[in-house]
Structure formats: structure tokens, C-alpha cells
Design a protein around this motif. Structure first.
Motif, PDB file in Angstrom:
ATOM      1  N   TYR A  37     -14.332  -5.987  -0.440  1.00 29.49           N
ATOM      2  CA  TYR A  37     -12.833  -5.613  -1.097  1.00 29.49           C
ATOM      3  C   TYR A  37     -13.709  -6.254  -3.398  1.00 29.49           C
ATOM      4  CZ  TYR A  37      -7.917  -6.006  -3.019  1.00 29.49           C
ATOM      5  OH  TYR A  37      -6.872  -5.839  -3.409  1.00 29.49           O
ATOM      6  N   TRP A  41     -13.291  -3.520  -7.039  1.00 23.78           N
ATOM      7  CA  TRP A  41     -13.629  -4.237  -8.196  1.00 23.78           C
ATOM      8  C   TRP A  41     -14.398  -4.804  -9.075  1.00 23.78           C
ATOM      9  CZ3 TRP A  41      -8.460  -3.428  -9.304  1.00 23.78           C
ATOM     10  CH2 TRP A  41      -7.019  -3.144  -7.986  1.00 23.78           C
ATOM     11  N   ARG A  48      -9.805   4.967  -9.421  1.00 24.26           N
ATOM     12  CA  ARG A  48     -10.335   4.638  -8.672  1.00 24.26           C
ATOM     13  C   ARG A  48     -10.868   5.729  -7.615  1.00 24.26           C
ATOM     14  NH1 ARG A  48      -5.414   7.589  -7.450  1.00 24.26           N
ATOM     15  NH2 ARG A  48      -3.591   7.551  -9.022  1.00 24.26           N
ATOM     16  N   GLN A  53      -2.952  11.043  -1.314  1.00 25.42           N
ATOM     17  CA  GLN A  53      -2.296  10.209  -1.910  1.00 25.42           C
ATOM     18  C   GLN A  53      -1.475  10.670  -0.378  1.00 25.42           C
ATOM     19  OE1 GLN A  53      -1.961   7.407  -3.110  1.00 25.42           O
ATOM     20  NE2 GLN A  53      -3.596   8.148  -4.724  1.00 25.42           N
ATOM     21  N   THR A  54      -1.260  11.122   0.276  1.00 21.03           N
ATOM     22  CA  THR A  54       0.074  11.744   1.083  1.00 21.03           C
ATOM     23  C   THR A  54      -0.661  11.367   2.526  1.00 21.03           C
ATOM     24  OG1 THR A  54       0.891  13.943  -0.106  1.00 21.03           O
ATOM     25  CG2 THR A  54       1.040  13.803   2.167  1.00 21.03           C
ATOM     26  N   LEU A  57      -0.603   7.756   2.461  1.00 23.47           N
ATOM     27  CA  LEU A  57       0.646   7.080   2.581  1.00 23.47           C
ATOM     28  C   LEU A  57       0.929   6.849   4.455  1.00 23.47           C
ATOM     29  CD1 LEU A  57       3.029   5.367   1.716  1.00 23.47           C
ATOM     30  CD2 LEU A  57       4.178   7.962   1.080  1.00 23.47           C
ATOM     31  N   THR A  60      -1.243   5.140   6.236  1.00 28.15           N
ATOM     32  CA  THR A  60      -1.310   3.453   6.126  1.00 28.15           C
ATOM     33  C   THR A  60       0.746   3.281   7.155  1.00 28.15           C
ATOM     34  OG1 THR A  60      -1.750   3.556   3.965  1.00 28.15           O
ATOM     35  CG2 THR A  60       0.123   2.040   4.190  1.00 28.15           C
ATOM     36  N   ASP A 173      -3.893  -4.977  10.347  1.00 25.60           N
ATOM     37  CA  ASP A 173      -3.499  -4.151   9.766  1.00 25.60           C
ATOM     38  C   ASP A 173      -3.101  -4.759   8.120  1.00 25.60           C
ATOM     39  OD1 ASP A 173      -1.177  -3.077   8.750  1.00 25.60           O
ATOM     40  OD2 ASP A 173       0.448  -4.356   9.505  1.00 25.60           O
ATOM     41  N   VAL A 174      -4.000  -6.167   8.620  1.00 20.76           N
ATOM     42  CA  VAL A 174      -3.661  -6.497   6.833  1.00 20.76           C
ATOM     43  C   VAL A 174      -4.497  -6.507   5.857  1.00 20.76           C
ATOM     44  CG1 VAL A 174      -3.794  -9.463   6.082  1.00 20.76           C
ATOM     45  CG2 VAL A 174      -2.131  -9.238   8.044  1.00 20.76           C
ATOM     46  N   ILE A 177      -3.535  -3.619   4.434  1.00 22.52           N
ATOM     47  CA  ILE A 177      -2.492  -4.117   3.782  1.00 22.52           C
ATOM     48  C   ILE A 177      -2.817  -4.424   2.011  1.00 22.52           C
ATOM     49  CG2 ILE A 177      -0.556  -5.977   3.105  1.00 22.52           C
ATOM     50  CD1 ILE A 177       0.156  -5.310   5.497  1.00 22.52           C
ATOM     51  N   PHE A 178      -4.672  -4.872   1.671  1.00 22.50           N
ATOM     52  CA  PHE A 178      -4.911  -4.806   0.777  1.00 22.50           C
ATOM     53  C   PHE A 178      -5.405  -3.333   0.467  1.00 22.50           C
ATOM     54  CE2 PHE A 178      -4.244  -9.041   1.549  1.00 22.50           C
ATOM     55  CZ  PHE A 178      -4.175 -10.359   0.812  1.00 22.50           C
ATOM     56  N   TYR A 180      -5.661  -0.061   1.104  1.00 24.59           N
ATOM     57  CA  TYR A 180      -4.985   0.806   0.804  1.00 24.59           C
ATOM     58  C   TYR A 180      -4.504   0.510  -0.791  1.00 24.59           C
ATOM     59  CZ  TYR A 180      -1.066   3.779   0.107  1.00 24.59           C
ATOM     60  OH  TYR A 180      -0.171   4.619   0.039  1.00 24.59           O
ATOM     61  N   PRO A 181      -3.958   0.134  -1.547  1.00 22.49           N
ATOM     62  CA  PRO A 181      -3.914  -0.429  -2.935  1.00 22.49           C
ATOM     63  C   PRO A 181      -5.012   0.128  -3.975  1.00 22.49           C
ATOM     64  CG  PRO A 181      -2.373  -2.189  -2.583  1.00 22.49           C
ATOM     65  CD  PRO A 181      -3.415  -1.075  -1.259  1.00 22.49           C
ATOM     66  N   LEU A 185      -4.172   3.424  -4.792  1.00 21.08           N
ATOM     67  CA  LEU A 185      -2.487   3.103  -5.644  1.00 21.08           C
ATOM     68  C   LEU A 185      -3.535   2.891  -7.130  1.00 21.08           C
ATOM     69  CD1 LEU A 185      -0.022   1.769  -3.288  1.00 21.08           C
ATOM     70  CD2 LEU A 185      -1.049   4.459  -4.061  1.00 21.08           C
ATOM     71  N   ILE A 186      -3.572   1.597  -7.346  1.00 17.72           N
ATOM     72  CA  ILE A 186      -4.512   0.811  -8.447  1.00 17.72           C
ATOM     73  C   ILE A 186      -5.090   1.423  -9.336  1.00 17.72           C
ATOM     74  CG2 ILE A 186      -4.999  -1.177  -9.307  1.00 17.72           C
ATOM     75  CD1 ILE A 186      -3.731  -2.553  -7.075  1.00 17.72           C
TER      76      ILE A 186
ATOM     77  N   GLY B  30       2.761   3.332  -7.518  1.00 15.72           N
ATOM     78  CA  GLY B  30       1.591   3.788  -7.605  1.00 15.72           C
ATOM     79  C   GLY B  30       0.901   5.121  -7.968  1.00 15.72           C
ATOM     80  N   PHE B  43       1.652  -6.525  -1.932  1.00 15.35           N
ATOM     81  CA  PHE B  43       1.487  -6.494  -1.195  1.00 15.35           C
ATOM     82  C   PHE B  43       0.179  -7.536  -0.792  1.00 15.35           C
ATOM     83  CE2 PHE B  43      -2.938  -5.341  -4.031  1.00 15.35           C
ATOM     84  CZ  PHE B  43      -3.604  -6.616  -3.555  1.00 15.35           C
TER      85      PHE B  43
END
Lengths: 191, 68
Positions: A37, A41, A48, A53-54, A57, A60, A173-174, A177-178, A180-181, A185-186, B30, B43
Motif C-alpha cells: 500500500y 503512494w 492512479r 470503474q464499473t 465497483l 467490490t 475484505d478489509v 476496503i483499503f 479499492y479506493p 478512486l483516489i 471518487g 474506508f
């Protein structure tokens, strides 16, 4: 008092140790994911990869629903409902396979870059690959508890294997959760 | 169905719906806005919900609980 009931105090003592062991494993495994992770960054910063995107989602959502059914499976066996446990475990397994098909089977094939195409390729395939490997091993655990559950090896009093498998599945899953964005997304898309 | 089981199942449904709503919000932020900080908050809430309610982290401190 049955032999099974006589062994319960000893089993409960062991359960505390088993839970601690599992959590120690999960924490140590999370260091691996945290390292990847941080790599994302460090290498991509405010950018990114260009991804669907579809599809992001959708996979996820599939993983989220699988976590719901995993929780349902654990709750069911904890209350002695073997039929609901087996059905929920089977649904979780299918959803796990669907997640793998979405990421490895579709996203990897359709992404406009390969693993060797710069930092975005390295980051994307390493993060999703390591996560998919964990999903795959989770699917194997699900197969094991499904088989053992069908043979009647778990009861409301003794189902540690189910609890361990559920915790592992939720851990995966957790991680997503980190991830995916961070992947979808970010940041601004790398062209 | 006994009350404890239905309460546990209800809690699972409630957590799932909350996670779904937060994921939808995350996705919308997003793709439509530039508020990365808000995505971080969302999140972290999602991860906390899963660790607390689905992974039952509190069982670590009370091994007698959990229906075993």
C-alpha cells in the motif's frame, strides 16, 4: 454428561489461544499488504492507473456481499443451523470465485497496460495479484469447511475452523476496503 | 428461530447495508469530486465496521463468548 460436553471447558481455554494465534497471523500478514500500500503512494502519489470503474465497483460489491454471507454462515453454525451454514458458505465460495474472475479474468486482460509498463503496471498487478492470491487461498479454506460441514463435523459448541475461515475471509475484505479506493478512486488518471 | 440468532443475523444485515451505502458514497465521491480526504474517512469507517462486527475482535478479550 456426554464426552463432548466434558471437553468443553478445555476447548474454551484452547479457543482463546487459537484466536490470539489467528490474530497474530492476520496482523503479520497485514504488514505485507501495508508495505504494498505504501509502495502505491510512493510510486504513483496523486495519480492512479486507468481502470474500468464499473468493473471495480462490481468486484467490490461482490466481495462485500460475500462477507455478508460469510457472517451469515458463521452465525448459522453458531446457532446449530447446519443447512443455512452450508448454503451461506457455498454462496460465499461462488462470490469469491466471481471476484477472482472479475479481477484476474477480466480486469487483468482489459487493462490498457501490462505488469512491465512503468510504476502503474507494477503497482496494479502486484497489489491485485497479492490480494487475489489471498482470495484464492480463502476459497480453498471455504471448500474445506464446506466439505467438513457437509460431513457434520461442526456444531454450535465446536466450530473453530468456521470462525477462523470467516475471520480470514473478512480480513481479505478489509484489505480490499483499503486497496479499492487507492487503485480506482483516489488521484488523477495516469495517461 | 431463537431471539439470539435473529438478533445476530439482523446485526449482519445492518452492517452490510451500512457498508453498501458507504461504498456507494465512496464511489460517487471518487468519480465526481476531488475530496480524497473524505474517501479516507469512509474506508476507515468501513474497515472498523468489518473488524468490529464481522471479525468480532472483542472476542479476543473474552474467550468465553461467541457461541462456542
Amino acid at each position: 454428561m456426554s464426552a463432548d460436553a466434558k471437553g468443553l471447558p478445555d476447548y474454551r481455554y484452547k479457543l482463546g489461544t487459537l484466536r490470539l494465534g489467528l490474530w497474530l497471523f492476520l496482523v503479520s500478514d497485514s504488514f505485507l499488504f501495508a508495505g504494498l500500500y505504501i509502495t502505491r503512494w510512493y510510486l504513483l502519489g496523486g495519480h492512479r492507473p486507468e481502470l474500468n470503474q464499473t468493473l471495480g465497483l462490481t468486484v467490490t460489491t461482490v466481495l462485500l456481499i460475500s462477507s455478508f454471507f460469510m457472517n451469515r454462515a458463521e452465525t448459522s453454525i453458531a446457532h446449530g443451523d447446519r443447512k443455512s451454514f452450508l448454503l451461506s458458505t457455498a454462496i460465499t465460495l461462488v462470490l469469491g470465485l466471481a471476484f477472482l474472475a472479475g479481477v484476474v479474468g477480466v480486469e487483468w486482460r482489459t487493462a490498457p497496460f501490462g505488469p512491465g509498463d512503468g510504476p502503474q503496471g507494477s503497482v496494479f498487478y502486484m497489489l491485485t495479484g497479492m490480494h487475489a492470491f489471498h482470495v484464492f487461498s480463502g476459497v480453498l479454506f471455504l471448500l474445506i469447511i464446506l466439505r467438513n460441514g457437509a460431513r457434520g463435523l461442526y456444531s454450535a459448541e465446536k466450530h473453530w475452523a468456521v470462525e477462523a475461515c470467516a475471520n480470514y475471509w473478512h480480513f481479505v475484505d478489509v484489505v480490499w476496503i483499503f486497496y479499492y479506493p487507492a487503485l480506482y478512486l483516489i488521484g488523477v488518471v495516469v495517461k | 428461530m431463537d431471539n439470539r440468532k435473529s438478533a445476530a443475523l439482523r446485526q449482519g444485515v445492518f452492517v452490510f447495508i451500512t457498508l453498501a451505502v458507504l461504498t456507494a458514497a465512496e464511489y460517487w465521491i471518487g468519480v465526481s469530486t476531488d475530496m480524497a480526504a473524505l474517501i479516507f474517512v469512509l474506508f476507515l469507517i468501513k474497515a472498523t465496521l468489518v473488524i468490529n462486527f464481522y471479525m468480532h475482535v472483542s472476542r479476543l478479550f473474552s474467550p468465553e463468548e461467541g457461541g462456542h
